[in-house]
Design a protein around this motif. Sequence first.
Motif, short mmCIF file in Angstrom:
data_model
loop_
_atom_site.label_atom_id
_atom_site.label_comp_id
_atom_site.label_asym_id
_atom_site.label_seq_id
_atom_site.Cartn_x
_atom_site.Cartn_y
_atom_site.Cartn_z
N GLY A 1 6.83 -1.51 3.61
CA GLY A 1 7.75 -0.98 2.61
C GLY A 1 7.67 -1.67 1.26
O GLY A 1 8.32 -1.24 0.31
N LEU A 2 6.85 -2.73 1.14
CA LEU A 2 6.69 -3.45 -0.13
C LEU A 2 5.32 -3.13 -0.70
O LEU A 2 4.30 -3.23 -0.02
CB LEU A 2 6.84 -4.96 0.09
N PHE A 3 5.30 -2.76 -1.99
CA PHE A 3 4.07 -2.35 -2.65
C PHE A 3 3.92 -3.07 -3.99
O PHE A 3 4.89 -3.56 -4.56
CB PHE A 3 4.06 -0.83 -2.89
N PHE A 4 2.67 -3.08 -4.49
CA PHE A 4 2.37 -3.70 -5.77
C PHE A 4 1.44 -2.78 -6.55
O PHE A 4 0.53 -2.17 -5.99
CB PHE A 4 1.69 -5.06 -5.59
N VAL A 5 1.66 -2.70 -7.88
CA VAL A 5 0.76 -1.97 -8.77
C VAL A 5 0.66 -2.76 -10.07
O VAL A 5 1.66 -3.31 -10.54
CB VAL A 5 1.27 -0.54 -9.06
N ASP B 1 -3.29 -4.25 0.56
CA ASP B 1 -4.39 -3.34 0.81
C ASP B 1 -4.05 -2.03 0.12
O ASP B 1 -3.09 -1.34 0.52
CB ASP B 1 -4.58 -3.13 2.30
N ASP B 2 -4.79 -1.70 -0.91
CA ASP B 2 -4.49 -0.51 -1.72
C ASP B 2 -3.05 -0.50 -2.21
O ASP B 2 -2.40 0.54 -2.30
CB ASP B 2 -4.77 0.77 -0.94
N GLY B 3 -2.55 -1.68 -2.54
CA GLY B 3 -1.21 -1.81 -3.11
C GLY B 3 -0.12 -2.03 -2.09
O GLY B 3 0.99 -2.46 -2.46
N ALA B 4 -0.36 -1.76 -0.83
CA ALA B 4 0.66 -1.96 0.21
C ALA B 4 0.58 -3.39 0.73
O ALA B 4 -0.50 -3.88 1.08
CB ALA B 4 0.45 -0.99 1.35
#
Length: 402
Positions: free
Chosen positions: A368-372, A359-362
Amino acid sequence: MRADVDVLVIGAGQAGLAVSHGLARSGVDHVVLERDRVGSAWASRWDSFRLVTPNHTIRLPGGEYHGADPDGYLDRDEIAEHLRSYADSFAAPVVENTEVGSLRAEGEGFVAETPARRIRAHRVVVCTGAYQREHRPALVEEFERRAPVVGATEYRAPGSLPDGTVLVIGGGQSGCQIAEELAHAGREVVLAAGRAPAMPRRVGGRDIVDWLMDLGFFEHTLTDMPSPAVRLVSNPLVSGANGGHDVNLRALAADGVQLIGHVTGIDGDRVVAADDLAESVAFGDTAFGDICAAIVRLCESRGLPVPELPESVTTELVAASSPRLDDLGVVVNASGFRPAYEWIAIPGVVDDMGFPVQDDGASSRVPGLFFVGMPWMRTRKSPLLLGVGDDAEIVVGGLAAQ
């Protein structure tokens, strides 16, 4: 957890560098790991590769295009150099030639395994690109037993391929551009076409991407689409080569490319293709017409003169005969890409199509894990040089607030 770094960014393409720029500006301790060199994903494309979107759409935060040709299309080496200059401009803490073999959760943070060492981080941003693993349908393995097969990521130039007829499997953006280049080089080319949207390169002397931006095309979200499977659909068929031009199925046929339906296998000494070329051409024609109609509506709604529209081509395209295997010099597999996140050893991170649940990269599953940089992270432009910076700033904002 005792950590080596607060935020670990994995990947130093446009997404990873945009995240790093924001973290550096916010004073957040971080390091960026890149398995090759900065910009290597662009530099490894075929020799004549150019951007499909105009240069002015390079809108990385602090790394926008300010050159003399905003309406042109940078070549592969120029794109890679732009990214390297961008990284140098803010002294991005990039460690090159360091691949992350696995990532796992441990305690209140994460552990990334690299060939040289184990790195602990409180938080991780995965920026490994939109095009991660070249898709190889089962039938490609069948072809490999009968003829040389080259992936679209391995193709470099017409002279690098063996003599003989070239069969290109996949009628998406890369497959069509490669087929066109081969035909212009005098090679006999058979393209096994698929369904891909076509569009004119320019309307009224203006680049189609500029029109699409005005139409809000790049702001579409996944919920606007009929199915999540849109994440695997081909990009529209245009080219940035030779000043930019159309590269749809009708244009390829005019260039001498032989068209057949999508390949289903091998029967004896012949390639077997489905009887669906007409459907693929019609699919592209419909998209072409829809975009032109949308431009007309936009102009009328704004009280602007309607530009002269490209003429609709109605000449019937007849499928060529499927080639004999003995005539093939090589098969070029251009069947698209699939996500590859299996190295993240954390259950539930991806959905049933292999894309991160976020959700919005989270990550929706792992704090603590994100994506872009992934397709459709927030909008259609999420993985593009046009939009990845917006997504990066949202993720960085969340990280800095923590």
